[in-house]
Write a protein that holds these residues in place. Structure first.
Motif, PDB file in Angstrom:
ATOM      1  N   ARG B  32     -33.598  -5.850  -6.641  1.00 11.84           N
ATOM      2  CA  ARG B  32     -32.403  -5.325  -7.297  1.00 11.84           C
ATOM      3  C   ARG B  32     -32.794  -4.644  -8.501  1.00 11.84           C
ATOM      4  O   ARG B  32     -33.891  -4.959  -9.070  1.00 11.84           O
ATOM      5  CB  ARG B  32     -31.668  -6.641  -7.462  1.00 11.84           C
ATOM      6  CG  ARG B  32     -32.226  -7.693  -8.351  1.00 11.84           C
ATOM      7  CD  ARG B  32     -30.972  -8.988  -8.374  1.00 11.84           C
ATOM      8  NE  ARG B  32     -30.945  -9.593  -7.162  1.00 11.84           N
ATOM      9  CZ  ARG B  32     -30.260 -10.482  -6.917  1.00 11.84           C
ATOM     10  NH1 ARG B  32     -29.447 -10.985  -8.106  1.00 11.84           N
ATOM     11  NH2 ARG B  32     -29.984 -11.133  -5.763  1.00 11.84           N
ATOM     12  N   GLU B  33     -32.018  -3.746  -9.075  1.00 15.21           N
ATOM     13  CA  GLU B  33     -32.380  -3.170 -10.128  1.00 15.21           C
ATOM     14  C   GLU B  33     -31.059  -2.921 -11.263  1.00 15.21           C
ATOM     15  O   GLU B  33     -30.107  -2.749 -10.755  1.00 15.21           O
ATOM     16  CB  GLU B  33     -33.245  -1.902 -10.267  1.00 15.21           C
ATOM     17  CG  GLU B  33     -32.661  -1.184  -9.280  1.00 15.21           C
ATOM     18  CD  GLU B  33     -33.447   0.165  -9.037  1.00 15.21           C
ATOM     19  OE1 GLU B  33     -33.884   0.615 -10.127  1.00 15.21           O
ATOM     20  OE2 GLU B  33     -33.879   0.589  -8.016  1.00 15.21           O
ATOM     21  N   THR B  47     -25.774  -4.061 -11.384  1.00 16.25           N
ATOM     22  CA  THR B  47     -26.980  -4.206 -10.691  1.00 16.25           C
ATOM     23  C   THR B  47     -26.635  -3.610  -9.135  1.00 16.25           C
ATOM     24  O   THR B  47     -25.797  -3.632  -8.918  1.00 16.25           O
ATOM     25  CB  THR B  47     -27.038  -5.838 -10.152  1.00 16.25           C
ATOM     26  OG1 THR B  47     -26.795  -6.481 -11.705  1.00 16.25           O
ATOM     27  CG2 THR B  47     -28.239  -6.176  -9.728  1.00 16.25           C
ATOM     28  N   TYR B  49     -28.343  -3.415  -5.739  1.00 16.27           N
ATOM     29  CA  TYR B  49     -28.827  -4.336  -4.822  1.00 16.27           C
ATOM     30  C   TYR B  49     -29.470  -3.363  -3.565  1.00 16.27           C
ATOM     31  O   TYR B  49     -29.019  -2.435  -3.233  1.00 16.27           O
ATOM     32  CB  TYR B  49     -27.920  -5.523  -4.035  1.00 16.27           C
ATOM     33  CG  TYR B  49     -27.543  -6.473  -5.125  1.00 16.27           C
ATOM     34  CD1 TYR B  49     -27.848  -7.532  -5.381  1.00 16.27           C
ATOM     35  CD2 TYR B  49     -26.097  -6.117  -5.659  1.00 16.27           C
ATOM     36  CE1 TYR B  49     -27.128  -8.383  -6.509  1.00 16.27           C
ATOM     37  CE2 TYR B  49     -25.450  -7.130  -6.770  1.00 16.27           C
ATOM     38  CZ  TYR B  49     -26.234  -8.219  -7.123  1.00 16.27           C
ATOM     39  OH  TYR B  49     -25.746  -9.266  -8.143  1.00 16.27           O
ATOM     40  N   HIS B  50     -30.179  -4.315  -3.042  1.00 13.49           N
ATOM     41  CA  HIS B  50     -31.072  -3.711  -1.893  1.00 13.49           C
ATOM     42  C   HIS B  50     -30.113  -3.504  -0.611  1.00 13.49           C
ATOM     43  O   HIS B  50     -29.595  -4.650  -0.234  1.00 13.49           O
ATOM     44  CB  HIS B  50     -32.201  -4.818  -1.212  1.00 13.49           C
ATOM     45  CG  HIS B  50     -32.800  -4.432  -0.053  1.00 13.49           C
ATOM     46  ND1 HIS B  50     -33.667  -3.210   0.152  1.00 13.49           N
ATOM     47  CD2 HIS B  50     -32.556  -5.104   1.286  1.00 13.49           C
ATOM     48  CE1 HIS B  50     -34.012  -3.499   1.647  1.00 13.49           C
ATOM     49  NE2 HIS B  50     -33.241  -4.311   2.145  1.00 13.49           N
ATOM     50  N   ARG B 183     -25.486  -5.859   2.319  1.00 17.43           N
ATOM     51  CA  ARG B 183     -26.578  -6.173   1.233  1.00 17.43           C
ATOM     52  C   ARG B 183     -26.986  -7.432   2.389  1.00 17.43           C
ATOM     53  O   ARG B 183     -26.161  -8.048   3.126  1.00 17.43           O
ATOM     54  CB  ARG B 183     -25.886  -6.677   0.357  1.00 17.43           C
ATOM     55  CG  ARG B 183     -25.441  -5.582  -0.891  1.00 17.43           C
ATOM     56  CD  ARG B 183     -24.845  -6.164  -2.128  1.00 17.43           C
ATOM     57  NE  ARG B 183     -23.659  -7.075  -1.737  1.00 17.43           N
ATOM     58  CZ  ARG B 183     -22.963  -7.574  -2.499  1.00 17.43           C
ATOM     59  NH1 ARG B 183     -23.070  -7.269  -3.861  1.00 17.43           N
ATOM     60  NH2 ARG B 183     -21.915  -8.384  -2.332  1.00 17.43           N
TER      61      ARG B 183
END
Lengths: 139, 215
Positions: B32-33, B47, B49-50, B183
């Motif tokens: 996550r970034e 955030t 998420y993948h 997700r």
């Protein structure tokens, strides 16, 4: 007193000897069954299930006691060489292939003793001699 | 400020990993970034998420299925092949429990990707589905380009399938739970009956999660 103890010991030893003699087939059965259970778990259970229930119409069950007792001499070949084509179990047709198990004859004897006496089946002991004889008849 | 985020991030990540099992929400897996953007002249950090990327496959009915077919749905994914002699039968024996628990719920799907598309044609998949005893549109067996399948498996964070002389293909037996935002919310050993029971419980938890506003 010492004499008495010696006699008692001798009698017990003889008793054990006789008892073990009488149940040697029983012991052989139990040994096959216990070993067969472990082999079943590693080699058969993924497909045929914990209770031999098979999988829907894809994989036949091992709970058809009629089939198992009628075909008991063909089972060793199935386990050794696998099976292909259509098979009729419990009035249902199953098509597909079972891979060869890679088990040795003594292991086949063990696993068949387990399957043959689980899930409602009662074939009794299937020993190495029997398996070797059955394997000669494989088609 | 930068230092503070640097400190906060690991703490948050640990919290995200540990705080969930007893609570009502499931963890969110994958990289996550934080993304900072301007909103109403204020700096807002969100955030990212993948998520599962776009894909395109064919199901057992010959219908084209893409990531969009699963919009607004919770789904469980796995990787298998119909001639699999090892773990697939037990995976799908367990998946049948998931199927039976949710087959009447329109927003819950199961998708099984074939890792052997050369053998597993649409007709083979249909026959397999019939044999398994599944009908309707809640469980799709998918096939498509092999490399695309193997690439996609990476985004589900499972072991990339590999061809093998003896077993034909080596793959793992995980069931991956994906939420409506695409997700990853859970990963379960499909050969383990207990973990699959947990998956069924987790789907109910996920279904009860309050709907998030679209990203």
């Amino acid at each position: 007193m010492k004499k008495l103890a010696a006699i008692a010991f001798l009698l017990t030893a003889m008793g054990c000897f006789i008892l073990s003699c009488q149940s040697s087939e029983d012991i052989e059965f139990k040994r096959h069954y216990a070993g067969g259970m472990l082999l079943y778990q590693t080699h058969c259970q993924n497909c045929h299930g914990k209770n031999g229930e098979g999988l829907s119409a894809l994989i036949p069950p091992l709970t058809d006691t009629n089939y198992i007792s009628k075909n008991r001499h063909k089972l060793a070949c199935f386990v050794q060489n696998g099976a292909n084509g259509i098979i009729n179990v419990s009035g249902k047709f199953y098509e597909g292939s079972m891979p060869p198990s890679g088990l040795s004859p003594i292991e086949i004897a063990k696993v068949l003793t387990y399957v043959g006496n689980s899930f409602g089946n009662k074939t009794g002991l299937i020993n190495l001699n029997q398996v070797q004889k059955d394997l000669k008849e494989c088609k | 400020m930068k230092k503070l985020t640097g400190l906060l991030l690991p703490v948050l990540m640990i919290a995200a990993c540990t705080s969930n099992h007893t609570g009502k929400t499931l963890p969110i897996y994958g990289e996550r970034e934080p993304v900072t953007k301007a909103l109403n002249s204020q700096q807002v950090t969100d955030t990212v998420y993948h998520t599962i990327p776009a894909f395109k496959f064919i199901n057992q009915f010959g219908d084209s299925i893409t990531d969009k077919s699963l919009n607004g749905k919770i789904y469980v994914a796995d990787f298998f092949f119909t001639s699999c002699p090892s773990i697939c039968p037990i995976m799908h024996r367990n998946m049948l429990n998931v199927y039976n628990a949710f087959k009447d719920e329109k927003d819950i799907n199961i998708i099984s990707f074939s890792i052997d598309p050369k053998h597993d044609s649409v007709a083979v998949l249909k026959k397999y589905a019939d044999g398994l005893g599944i009908s309707g549109n809640s469980w799709w067996l998918l096939q498509g380009d092999k490399m695309a399948t193997y690439d996609l498996s990476k985004s589900f964070l499972v072991t990339t399938p590999k061809e093998d002389e003896k077993e034909k293909f080596i793959h793992d037996g995980y069931f991956i739970l994906i939420d409506k935002q695409k997700r990853i919310r859970g990963s379960y050993d499909g050969t383990n009956e207990e973990q699959v029971k947990q998956l069924i419980e987790d789907i109910k938890t996920l279904k009860a999660e309050p709907a998030e506003t679209a990203k």
